[in-house]
Structure formats: C-alpha cells, structure tokens
Design an enzyme around this catalytic site. Structure first.
Site, PDB file in Angstrom:
ATOM      1  N   ASP A  94     -10.531 -38.094 -15.543  1.00  0.00           N
ATOM      2  CA  ASP A  94     -11.194 -36.969 -14.893  1.00  0.00           C
ATOM      3  C   ASP A  94     -10.412 -35.678 -15.128  1.00  0.00           C
ATOM      4  OD1 ASP A  94     -12.776 -35.379 -13.326  1.00  0.00           O
ATOM      5  OD2 ASP A  94     -12.117 -36.216 -11.413  1.00  0.00           O
ATOM      6  N   ASP A 331     -15.764 -29.980 -18.270  1.00  0.00           N
ATOM      7  CA  ASP A 331     -15.513 -31.177 -17.472  1.00  0.00           C
ATOM      8  C   ASP A 331     -15.879 -32.442 -18.230  1.00  0.00           C
ATOM      9  OD1 ASP A 331     -14.896 -32.721 -15.189  1.00  0.00           O
ATOM     10  OD2 ASP A 331     -16.972 -32.675 -14.538  1.00  0.00           O
TER      11      ASP A 331
END
Length: 479
Positions: A94, A331
């Site tokens: 992440d 992201d």
C-alpha cells in the site's frame, strides 16, 4: 472472475541480497479466481465500490485525525519473520500508508466476516523484540507524543526519564486508523527475510507493528508511503541504494485470467533503464508535500485531454495547500482513478459528445457496474484518446485505450442477449465541497497498467514510462 477479496498479487522475492545487490527485482503474480464474481457486472461493481470507498472514507468532515487510505489493496506481498522456526506473513502492499504491521497470535478481528484472511496463521513474536519507549520508532508510531511522555506512559520512573535510562521499558501500544478500519498494535523490532533462493535478502532490526486486535482489518499492510516506519524508509536507512527509489510495472489484464500469468515486476533501487528496456524515458512530475497526509505521494494535475481538446483541471488539483487539501494521490491500492465531480462531468460530456452521437448508451450496464458512461456497439468502436497532463514541462502521459475504456460482452454470462459494450473507466469522486478536504483526486492502479511507475524518493518526483511489463521482467532477469 476474481477472488472473494480485492484482486491479489503475491510477491515472491528473488535471488538478491541487500549487502551485494544495487537493485532487487521482485515478481508480482496476479491471482484471479472465477469462484466469487460470477458475472462481469458483479466484478466491475465490486471494484468500483471499493475504489469509491477507499477514496471517500478518509475525507469525512467528522474525522478528527488524518487517516491513511483504506487498505484492501489489489496487491499482496509475502515475506518471512526471522524467528525459529521462520514464520511466513502475507501483507497488502500500500503506497497510501506508512506503517508495516500484521496480525500476531493470538489475534481477534472484529467485523471481519466475509473479508479475506491470510493464508498463513498469525505469527508469535518474542517479547524481547519489543521496541523501547525512548526510541525514535516509538515516537514515530505515536506521532503526537514525545519520547519522555511515552516513557511516562510506560511507567518509567521520573529520575530514569530525566537521565534517559528507560531503554528497558516497552513502547506503549498505539492506535492506528484507516478509512474503514482500525487496530491497536505494539511495536517490535526483528529480522525479516524474503522467501527466495540463497543468498536471501535479510532485513535486520526491521520495525513493525504487531496487532492482537483489529476492526475490519484481517490482513496486515506493508506501507510504502512517505513515513519513517514505511518499508522504503527503513530500507533507505540500512541500504540507501535500495530504499531511495522503487517502481512497479503492472501487466495489463482487463480482468482476464489468461492475461495475468506473466509476473509484474516490482523494483527496489535504481537500475540501468536503457540496458533493461531500450531508450524509453520517464515522464516526471514533482511530488507535492501534504502537511495533513505526509505519507501520500501527491502530484499536481494540470488537465486531461479528450482527443485534441484539453479540459483544464481545477486549481486545487494542481497543488496542495497548507491544510493538506488538493493534489492527486498516485496510489497502488485504489483500482480506478477518482476525479472531483465537476471536472469529471466536463470530461464525460466531452467523451459522450464524441461517442454518444454514434452509439447508444447502455444505462442498464451503468447501473449494474457502477461505471459509466457505457455504450453498446457492433464491430469496432472508435473512442478518442485520453491524455493526462501533470504539472511540469513535458509531463503528459497518454493512456492506452484499455486503461480508460473497458470492452466486454454483456449478457454473455447467461443473463440476457449478448451484446458488445464498452465503459469509461474513470470514476466520479463526488462534489469537492462535500468532501471535507484532503486529496482532490486519486490516480488508480488500473490506469497505471502498462507503465513503469517510479517513485524517486531522492529527487522527490514520480515518473511514468510506457512499458510492456511482462517483457520488462524478462529483460531485467537476463542482466
């Protein structure tokens, strides 16, 4: 067509050692199961819903603290805790958070029914591996408290605090929240190794969170964000040549299981780009510092072209203000790109002006997938090119067609008459006035397919280079 969880990638780290290698190449293997998503509509709806949830959860006005993006990334990585015997661990990768943590035995997960669980049992951590209250790592985990305050909470006597003699007192447990979950964790320091052939990659004295209680978070997270406890930051301290840059190149799959058999490379450190993949160069844009969300990789977006027409982005997407509002987060964990509503509507209107006059809108498909606009078509469908114009000179990125327009056969799963349909793959992020602040948009991983995306932490920039990602992996492993 996909697993019960978000789509998984398992990272298998190869043959390199921190002490001997300037670069580490890691194969990412995408695993798509056809057991859960029995229709294309279901698959697209699930990924669209999760993208919207991940974007919106951390922007609520009721929140009193800065929250990382919700975990549940499309990608997981695996490594081994250096205990006796070694214990395997699987984590989400992440770039939207800055902590490495995982469940530890015994582990209780509240409201985790129906969520994916790790294939490995929670490991047991030796208590002598606990981080002390006066360490920099403890202060980083408790970002608002000084080491003296933390040692006081840990019951270190006052005279010992004044003499800086609290190293035998453990760092207090800390609370860590994501957009849709939270956990209580203790901080430990232990060796981690990567499951690979000899010589192995060993990360001695690696700091991580160990959680015995979590809410809605059954799987741990390897934070790659901008923070002292993130995996790249810790690599940079022990092996600067590995930690000052990382990149990944995601093989385009279009949710087709047959297209994901080849590994997608994750690269730690710098490598000779020309020797690995010819002369294609990166398109760079500067990272923007976000004071409220310092772990995000934020960049500025100047506009998006539909065909030859440039639709200017609103000013707040070009920069981040002193309150942490604005900019675009690059992201790895959000599937689809999320854009503010008014900007999104302008783009869709221009796209529909060119496509909608020729093809009928597939409104039922839009309702069933959460995406749109969608169109029915026969034969071959012509759609305009889409180009992202990031802030900076020569910072434009032309998206491959399949990155923004998904084509499939509607009704081919037995639900109705078969028809070809195509859907716009960028999503409406909602009205920015109702968002409560925070990042203005997200550049999702689906739109990153077929690019090597490089996070240059030394020069504070993000780069994009068009690649055939499966060939890049082959070329890297031949060097």
């Amino acid at each position: 067509m996909a697993s019960t969880a978000p789509l998984f990638l398992i990272l298998c780290f190869t043959y390199l050692s921190v002490s001997f290698s300037q670069t580490l190449f890691l194969p990412l293997t995408h695993s798509l199961s056809q057991t859960q998503f029995n229709t294309t509509h279901h698959l697209l709806k699930a990924t669209a819903t999760r993208s919207a949830t991940r974007f919106h959860r951390h922007r609520k006005t009721t929140q009193q603290v800065s929250l990382p993006l919700s975990p549940g990334s499309d990608y997981t990585l695996s490594f081994t805790l250096g205990s006796t015997p070694p214990q395997p661990i699987s984590l989400y990768m992440d770039t939207g958070s800055d902590l490495v943590w995982f469940p530890c035995s015994p582990f209780e997960c509240i409201l985790c029914e129906g969520k994916p669980n790790s294939t490995f049992p929670p490991p047991k951590i030796p208590q002598n591996a606990a981080v002390s209250c006066d360490s920099h790592s403890c202060s980083a985990a408790h970002s608002a408290l000084s080491s003296r305050s933390l040692c006081a909470i840990a019951n270190c006597p006052l005279d010992s605090i004044e003499l800086s003699e609290c190293s035998s007192f453990k760092c207090p447990p800390f609370y860590y929240a994501y957009g849709d979950g939270s956990l209580i964790s203790k901080l430990f320091r232990h060796s981690l190794s990567i499951p690979m052939s000899t010589p192995s990659l060993l990360l001695p004295n690696f700091t991580f969170g160990c959680s015995h209680s979590a809410l809605g978070e059954p799987i741990g997270v390897a934070g790659f964000g901008r923070g002292l406890l993130s995996l790249p930051a810790q690599l940079a301290r022990s092996s600067p040549h590995l930690g000052n840059q990382f990149s990944y190149c995601l093989v385009s799959h279009s949710f087709d299981q047959e297209r994901v058999g080849r590994p997608s490379p994750l690269i730690l450190g710098r490598y000779d780009q020309n020797s690995a993949y010819g002369a294609d160069e990166y398109t760079y844009t500067s990272m923007l510092y976000n004071p409220k969300h310092p772990y995000f990789y934020c960049v500025g977006l100047a506009g998006i072209s539909i065909g030859k027409r440039v639709v200017p982005a609103p000013e707040f997407l070009k920069r981040v203000d002193e309150k942490g509002n604005g900019g675009v987060v690059v992201d790895s964990g959000t599937t689809y790109t999320m854009l503010p509503q008014r900007f999104y509507n302008l783009l869709v209107a221009e796209f529909d002006r060119r496509v909608g006059r020729v093809h009928k809108r597939a409104t039922q498909v839009e309702d069933g997938t959460g995406l749109g606009p969608c169109y029915y078509y026969d034969g071959v469908m012509e759609v305009p090119a889409v180009t992202l114009h990031f802030v900076g000179e020569k910072s434009s990125v032309v998206l491959p067609r399949k990155n923004y327009f998904y084509e499939f056969t509607d009704g081919g799963d037995g639900t109705g008459r078969k028809r070809k349909v195509g859907c716009w793959m960028l999503m409406n992020g909602g009205d920015e006035k109702d968002s409560g602040g925070g990042p203005g948009a997200i550049f999702g991983n689906y739109q990153q397919h077929g690019f090597e995306v490089v996070y240059d932490l030394e020069k504070h920039r993000v780069g994009f280079a068009k690649r055939q990602c499966s060939l890049l992996w082959d070329n890297l492993n031949q060097k």
